[in-house]
Design a protein around this motif. Structure first.
Motif, PDB file in Angstrom:
ATOM      1  N   ARG A   1       0.837  -1.199   0.000  1.00  0.00           N
ATOM      2  CA  ARG A   1       0.000   0.000   0.000  1.00  0.00           C
ATOM      3  C   ARG A   1       0.873   1.251   0.000  1.00  0.00           C
ATOM      4  NH1 ARG A   1      -4.527  -0.283   4.507  1.00  0.00           N
ATOM      5  NH2 ARG A   1      -5.458   1.222   3.079  1.00  0.00           N
ATOM      6  N   GLU A   2       0.381   2.267  -0.673  1.00  0.00           N
ATOM      7  CA  GLU A   2       1.054   3.557  -0.708  1.00  0.00           C
ATOM      8  C   GLU A   2       0.192   4.582   0.013  1.00  0.00           C
ATOM      9  OE1 GLU A   2       2.053   4.791  -4.586  1.00  0.00           O
ATOM     10  OE2 GLU A   2       3.282   3.019  -5.065  1.00  0.00           O
ATOM     11  N   HIS A   3       0.805   5.341   0.908  1.00  0.00           N
ATOM     12  CA  HIS A   3       0.076   6.332   1.684  1.00  0.00           C
ATOM     13  C   HIS A   3      -0.020   7.645   0.915  1.00  0.00           C
ATOM     14  CE1 HIS A   3       0.720   3.541   4.998  1.00  0.00           C
ATOM     15  NE2 HIS A   3      -0.195   4.230   5.668  1.00  0.00           N
ATOM     16  N   ALA A   4      -1.059   8.405   1.260  1.00  0.00           N
ATOM     17  CA  ALA A   4      -1.240   9.738   0.672  1.00  0.00           C
ATOM     18  C   ALA A   4      -0.270  10.704   1.338  1.00  0.00           C
ATOM     19  CB  ALA A   4      -2.677  10.207   0.879  1.00  0.00           C
ATOM     20  N   ILE A   5       0.467  11.435   0.529  1.00  0.00           N
ATOM     21  CA  ILE A   5       1.480  12.364   1.052  1.00  0.00           C
ATOM     22  C   ILE A   5       1.192  13.795   0.623  1.00  0.00           C
ATOM     23  CG2 ILE A   5       3.284  10.611   1.200  1.00  0.00           C
ATOM     24  CD1 ILE A   5       4.332  11.545  -1.487  1.00  0.00           C
ATOM     25  N   ARG A   6      -0.045  14.100   0.254  1.00  0.00           N
ATOM     26  CA  ARG A   6      -0.391  15.456  -0.162  1.00  0.00           C
ATOM     27  C   ARG A   6      -0.505  16.408   1.018  1.00  0.00           C
ATOM     28  NH1 ARG A   6      -2.404  16.399  -5.312  1.00  0.00           N
ATOM     29  NH2 ARG A   6      -2.448  14.554  -6.668  1.00  0.00           N
ATOM     30  N   GLY A   7      -0.718  15.881   2.201  1.00  0.00           N
ATOM     31  CA  GLY A   7      -0.843  16.739   3.365  1.00  0.00           C
ATOM     32  C   GLY A   7      -2.207  17.365   3.542  1.00  0.00           C
ATOM     33  N   TRP A   8      -3.213  16.875   2.863  1.00  0.00           N
ATOM     34  CA  TRP A   8      -4.557  17.415   3.000  1.00  0.00           C
ATOM     35  C   TRP A   8      -5.158  16.987   4.343  1.00  0.00           C
ATOM     36  CZ3 TRP A   8      -7.103  16.194  -2.423  1.00  0.00           C
ATOM     37  CH2 TRP A   8      -6.404  16.910  -3.402  1.00  0.00           C
ATOM     38  N   ASN A   9      -5.952  17.870   4.913  1.00  0.00           N
ATOM     39  CA  ASN A   9      -6.643  17.524   6.149  1.00  0.00           C
ATOM     40  C   ASN A   9      -8.120  17.240   5.919  1.00  0.00           C
ATOM     41  OD1 ASN A   9      -7.404  20.120   5.552  1.00  0.00           O
ATOM     42  ND2 ASN A   9      -7.415  20.815   7.676  1.00  0.00           N
ATOM     43  N   TRP A  10      -8.504  17.015   4.686  1.00  0.00           N
ATOM     44  CA  TRP A  10      -9.872  16.601   4.375  1.00  0.00           C
ATOM     45  C   TRP A  10      -9.811  15.333   3.533  1.00  0.00           C
ATOM     46  CZ3 TRP A  10      -7.354  20.594   2.001  1.00  0.00           C
ATOM     47  CH2 TRP A  10      -7.243  20.549   0.604  1.00  0.00           C
ATOM     48  N   GLY A  11     -10.756  14.484   3.764  1.00  0.00           N
ATOM     49  CA  GLY A  11     -10.786  13.207   3.051  1.00  0.00           C
ATOM     50  C   GLY A  11     -12.028  12.424   3.446  1.00  0.00           C
ATOM     51  N   LYS A  12     -11.922  11.121   3.406  1.00  0.00           N
ATOM     52  CA  LYS A  12     -13.048  10.235   3.689  1.00  0.00           C
ATOM     53  C   LYS A  12     -12.630   9.222   4.740  1.00  0.00           C
ATOM     54  CE  LYS A  12     -16.434   7.171   1.498  1.00  0.00           C
ATOM     55  NZ  LYS A  12     -16.878   6.541   0.237  1.00  0.00           N
ATOM     56  N   ALA A  13     -13.481   9.055   5.746  1.00  0.00           N
ATOM     57  CA  ALA A  13     -13.208   8.098   6.814  1.00  0.00           C
ATOM     58  C   ALA A  13     -13.809   6.749   6.461  1.00  0.00           C
ATOM     59  CB  ALA A  13     -13.774   8.603   8.137  1.00  0.00           C
ATOM     60  N   GLU A  14     -13.034   5.727   6.689  1.00  0.00           N
ATOM     61  CA  GLU A  14     -13.478   4.359   6.391  1.00  0.00           C
ATOM     62  C   GLU A  14     -13.305   3.501   7.637  1.00  0.00           C
ATOM     63  OE1 GLU A  14     -12.418   0.587   3.434  1.00  0.00           O
ATOM     64  OE2 GLU A  14     -11.341   2.498   3.265  1.00  0.00           O
ATOM     65  N   PHE A  15     -14.382   2.855   8.063  1.00  0.00           N
ATOM     66  CA  PHE A  15     -14.351   1.983   9.236  1.00  0.00           C
ATOM     67  C   PHE A  15     -14.085   0.553   8.784  1.00  0.00           C
ATOM     68  CE2 PHE A  15     -16.901   5.580  10.604  1.00  0.00           C
ATOM     69  CZ  PHE A  15     -16.380   5.848  11.867  1.00  0.00           C
ATOM     70  N   THR A  16     -12.896   0.064   9.081  1.00  0.00           N
ATOM     71  CA  THR A  16     -12.557  -1.312   8.777  1.00  0.00           C
ATOM     72  C   THR A  16     -12.779  -2.171  10.020  1.00  0.00           C
ATOM     73  OG1 THR A  16     -10.226  -0.982   9.344  1.00  0.00           O
ATOM     74  CG2 THR A  16     -10.889  -0.528   7.076  1.00  0.00           C
TER      75      THR A  16
END
Length: 607
Positions: A135-150
């Motif tokens: 897996r590759e992590h997001a490195i854009r530094g954004w503080n908005w996105g989507k939460a996913e409950f695994t």
């Protein structure tokens, strides 16, 4: 060793001895050659387990995997049947192997090299039947996105890539901080030590990053909008009208909060509720909470905040009667303290009425009551509520109840002395081995740590003649505590208590000077009383009984926020009315002056 190597050193003709003629060697089918022969264990050095401060050695075998710190210590093992999934990604110390176990949450191994991926993936494929996901992590530094409950963690994704993950085992509490804001609190090292975790959990080792100087304790999510919750799932409010009719519109922040509570099992406590007390007034933190008492913990349920506290966190247990002879205080000393945002509460202060009786039957089997809580709890209680709460807390927590010392009785026959810490009024109680001030800020002082107590007068002439202050200086430069506005009549009972406990004290007050000052202002005080005015005498005015009633009524009100710092002092009970009257009088005077001046100006113009 491969299967073909077993016959490489032998003559193929010897395999066919006793036959009449030579035959070519039999070629075995390719599928016959086993590909899952036992492999040698794979080992990796300088691997960090769950962000531990000390590296160790990680070893993979067919039966499972293990980790041992290099400097010695407890070994962590994980059975192969408990491995659910594995992920490979870049991390702080190189590359990380994250294992999602079936029973103990998330386990992180950090410090691998990029070349180790091939060895790890082969071992997991052959021994555990699991494909290691890269897996590759997001490195854009954004503080908005989507939460996913695994299943085991909350993932915050940016552009379908994980920015960070929060394991449910690290979350200790969550609250609705606003209409669209959810606060998530993380477990501290002390919380982890008291908590019980399943076998194989990373909590049992105590080698988390909390041992370092900094630690993340809270994170807040802003979640706008609404969603429609249907049987099939959650649909946004802007979705199809047919789906909206089937479901019910709900605030997105509330749905996030409820889902996190369910996934992290914050509200769920093992076992049934033994007893429940509804709408109990708390002075610290302020508000009304329902108390659910379980076998190893109790839960506070309020309108805004929800807490789960282990009985092991209770270090002190006080039962303190108030001076109004109507209420009593139950004070619990907590370690680690209760956290509400950035505020910590080392003491939990409840206020209960003395004349309120309750009939309660414990939700507990007779076998459990006889075997574990014999002579500690009763099957049924029919007593005043403060006694019932005290007995059940004492029986479940096993803590001794501390009450005020019999060596001290105030001038008015009470156990506490009314005083102030800065602008906060409260009661100072004198116990056998300590002193405690409640409700806010709750201050606990052990007598053995007291170096000297200084009694002095501070303030103007009138207040100095009727009140005094005590300053408690602690040993070894531990600081000092000052309690002000103590009634002058409490001086003798305090001195007798200090002598009985062998506490060193000194009196810096001059009785002669105080008598002269009091005599000099007697006439002025009498005249002010006759005229209807009344000097501000602070909390020393014992005749003004409405002070304690005002404080009590304020405490009895439903207060949802702790940060309401509107404390009424005894001298300021009528200050608002006096200020309004004064302002009205000033306006009336100003209007009369204008009326007098207006005709004069007109006469000048007429001339």
């Amino acid at each position: 060793m491969e299967f073909s190597d077993l016959a490489r050193g032998n003559d193929k003709r010897e395999l066919r001895k006793g036959r009449s003629h030579l035959q070519p060697a039999v070629t075995l089918p390719f599928s016959f050659y086993p590909t899952n022969l036992p492999r040698r264990p794979e080992s990796f050095d300088n691997i960090y387990l769950d962000l531990s401060t000390q590296p160790g050695k990680c070893k993979l075998a067919e039966s499972g995997l293990g980790w041992r710190p290099s400097g010695g210590g407890d070994t962590f093992t994980l059975d192969s049947n408990n491995i659910g999934a594995a992920q490979w990604s870049r991390a702080s110390k190189g590359f990380e192997l994250k294992i999602l176990s079936r029973s103990s949450g998330v386990i992180q191994f950090d410090g691998f090299d990029q070349e180790d991926f091939e060895r790890l993936s082969k071992a997991f494929k052959i021994w555990y039947g699991i494909n290691v996901e890269s897996r590759e992590h997001a490195i854009r530094g954004w503080n908005w996105g989507k939460a996913e409950f695994t299943k085991a963690e909350l993932a915050f994704n940016v552009l379908n890539r994980p920015a960070f993950e929060l394991p449910y085992s690290e979350i200790s509490n969550t609250n609705l901080a606003g209409k669209n804001e959810v606060a998530v609190e993380f477990a501290l090292s002390a919380d982890q030590a008291n908590g019980t975790q399943p076998a194989g959990s990373t909590k049992n080792r105590g080698r988390k990053a909390a041992a370092g100087p900094d630690e993340l304790v809270e994170m807040r999510f802003y979640i706008p909008g609404t969603v429609v919750k249907t049987e099939k799932g959650e649909v946004e409010k802007e979705g199809d009208e047919e789906e909206e009719e089937e479901g019910e519109a709900q605030n997105a922040a509330n749905l996030f909060y409820e889902t996190l509570m369910d996934k992290a099992e914050i509200g769920d406590v093992a076992g049934d509720t033994f007893a429940t007390f509804l709408d109990v007034l708390h002075l610290t933190p302020r508000g009304r909470f329902d108390i659910d008492m379980y076998e190893s913990s109790f839960r506070l349920r309020g309108k805004t905040y929800d807490y789960k506290i282990q009985y092991a966190s209770i270090k002190k247990f006080f039962l303190l009667p108030k001076n109004d002879d109507t209420h009593t205080l139950i004070v619990l000393g907590l370690d680690p303290p209760l956290r509400q945002g950035q505020t910590r509460y080392p003491f939990l202060v409840m206020q209960l009425k003395l004349d309120e009786e309750i009939s309660l039957e414990l939700n507990m089997t007779e076998e459990l009551l006889e075997s574990r809580y014999k002579d500690k709890l009763e099957a049924r209680y029919e007593e005043p509520i403060h006694q019932v709460v005290t007995k059940i807390f004492r029986g479940l927590s096993g803590k001794k109840v501390i009450m005020p010392s019999k060596d001290f009785v105030s001038h008015h026959g009470h156990s506490g002395v009314k005083c102030s810490i800065k602008a906060n009024e409260g009661l100072l109680y004198f116990l056998d081995k300590s002193l405690i001030f409640v409700p806010k800020p709750a201050t606990y002082i052990q007598i053995e740590n007291i170096a000297v107590i200084t009694m002095s007068r501070v303030g103007g002439a009138v207040s100095a003649s009727r009140t005094f202050d005590i300053t408690i200086t602690l040993k070894s430069g531990m600081g000092q505590h000052q309690f002000s506005n103590i009634n002058r009549e409490e001086q003798q009972p305090l001195e007798e208590f200090f002598k009985a406990k062998n506490i060193k004290f000194k009196n810096e007050m001059s009785d002669d000077t105080g008598g002269l000052i009091a005599a000099a202002f007697d006439n002025e005080d009498m005249s002010s009383d006759e005229e209807g005015g009344r000097p501000d005498r602070g909390s020393a005015d014992e005749d003004e009984e409405s002070v304690d009633e005002d404080f009590q009524a304020d405490s009895d009100s439903d207060v949802a926020e702790e940060y309401d710092s509107a404390h009424e002092s005894s001298g300021g009970s009528g200050s608002d009315a006096e200020m309004e009257d004064a302002s009205d009088a000033d306006e009336a005077d100003a209007m009369s002056e204008e009326e007098e001046e207006r005709p004069k100006k007109k006469s000048k113009v007429g001339k």
